[in-house]
Design an enzyme around this catalytic site. Sequence first.
Site, PDB file in Angstrom:
ATOM      1  N   ARG A 143     -18.270  81.942  27.368  1.00  0.00           N
ATOM      2  CA  ARG A 143     -18.940  80.640  27.407  1.00  0.00           C
ATOM      3  C   ARG A 143     -20.207  80.754  28.250  1.00  0.00           C
ATOM      4  O   ARG A 143     -20.315  81.634  29.091  1.00  0.00           O
ATOM      5  CB  ARG A 143     -18.005  79.575  28.032  1.00  0.00           C
ATOM      6  CG  ARG A 143     -16.675  79.418  27.332  1.00  0.00           C
ATOM      7  CD  ARG A 143     -16.793  78.776  25.973  1.00  0.00           C
ATOM      8  NE  ARG A 143     -17.342  77.428  26.053  1.00  0.00           N
ATOM      9  CZ  ARG A 143     -16.618  76.351  26.332  1.00  0.00           C
ATOM     10  NH1 ARG A 143     -15.333  76.447  26.585  1.00  0.00           N
ATOM     11  NH2 ARG A 143     -17.175  75.169  26.377  1.00  0.00           N
ATOM     12  N   PRO A 147     -12.779  69.932  24.446  1.00  0.00           N
ATOM     13  CA  PRO A 147     -12.628  68.884  25.464  1.00  0.00           C
ATOM     14  C   PRO A 147     -12.048  69.458  26.754  1.00  0.00           C
ATOM     15  O   PRO A 147     -11.240  70.385  26.711  1.00  0.00           O
ATOM     16  CB  PRO A 147     -11.647  67.895  24.835  1.00  0.00           C
ATOM     17  CG  PRO A 147     -11.207  68.459  23.552  1.00  0.00           C
ATOM     18  CD  PRO A 147     -11.903  69.755  23.302  1.00  0.00           C
ATOM     19  N   GLU A 148     -12.442  68.913  27.891  1.00  0.00           N
ATOM     20  CA  GLU A 148     -11.870  69.340  29.160  1.00  0.00           C
ATOM     21  C   GLU A 148     -10.652  68.469  29.458  1.00  0.00           C
ATOM     22  O   GLU A 148     -10.388  67.476  28.773  1.00  0.00           O
ATOM     23  CB  GLU A 148     -12.934  69.237  30.267  1.00  0.00           C
ATOM     24  CG  GLU A 148     -14.182  70.015  29.872  1.00  0.00           C
ATOM     25  CD  GLU A 148     -14.928  70.683  31.009  1.00  0.00           C
ATOM     26  OE1 GLU A 148     -14.412  70.715  32.137  1.00  0.00           O
ATOM     27  OE2 GLU A 148     -16.018  71.208  30.748  1.00  0.00           O
ATOM     28  N   LYS A 188      -5.084  71.162  28.725  1.00  0.00           N
ATOM     29  CA  LYS A 188      -5.620  70.693  27.448  1.00  0.00           C
ATOM     30  C   LYS A 188      -4.524  70.401  26.431  1.00  0.00           C
ATOM     31  O   LYS A 188      -4.796  70.250  25.243  1.00  0.00           O
ATOM     32  CB  LYS A 188      -6.624  71.725  26.932  1.00  0.00           C
ATOM     33  CG  LYS A 188      -7.800  71.858  27.914  1.00  0.00           C
ATOM     34  CD  LYS A 188      -8.737  72.992  27.608  1.00  0.00           C
ATOM     35  CE  LYS A 188      -9.838  73.020  28.686  1.00  0.00           C
ATOM     36  NZ  LYS A 188     -10.791  74.092  28.466  1.00  0.00           N
TER      37      LYS A 188
END
Length: 269
Positions: free
Chosen positions: A258, A2-3, A52
């Site tokens: 990523r 999740p961001e 986060k």
Amino acid sequence: MPEGHTIHRLALDYAHRFQGTAPQATSPQGKFSDAADLLTDAELTRTEAHGKHLFLLFRDTDWVHIHLGLFGKVALGDTPAPPPTDTVRLRLTNETSYADLRGPTTCALITPTEKQAIHDRLGPDPLRTDADPATAYARVRRSRTTIAALLMDQKVIAGVGNVYRAEVLFRHRIDPYRPGRDITPSEWDAIWTDLVELMHEGVRDNRIDTVRPEHTPEAMGRPPRVDDHGGEVYVYRRAAMPCHICAGEIRTADLAARNLFWCPTCQRR
Ligand SMILES: [Zn+2]
């Protein structure tokens, strides 16, 4: 993963449902049972997010530190809560609501000093009112690392994930492979200001939309994006599709572990 906007949204949701009440804390999975016992009858007084990391304050001293990692999830709802399963690390329930935390990387009871140490390791978070973009720029401007990698480095800037980094670089036509030290102060200002705005919208809408009004499906007469991430974006997960601005092909490559997405025509060095 999740961001940051998801974590800030969770902080708001936990506050909305539990702040000012003394929820029952349990750990059906057992891994957080001792800590949950210590929170019995304790009032939830505040919630907070930094990047986060999610923090829930009980009484005035007991912080629960949560990091969802790759697989963590929170399910919130109205009571009655469903029967607890042994995958629930932390369940909070009060008269009206329940919240089940599953699969986090971290769920720990920490002291204010330990919490401060976490803040100290993190860069400024565009969603926090106390964030100072100059702190992040001081690191960016002396780095030979690519701006795309720096934006993902939580020590430099906290809360930006793979979607926001790709989109904000596209919106400012910045080549993702440019080294941090080549980013000008005005470019950094523009990136930061844009992240503050986009990420607040993300918290509000609970999804990431980054296209400007002239590039929405309605404005362009194109079909809406179909993707389980939802949201209208310029480049994220649009590899080999046409750019909304130049119609060239969106590219993808691995960067900082990523997938990076960008338009080589719009984002020149
Ligand atoms: Zn383009």
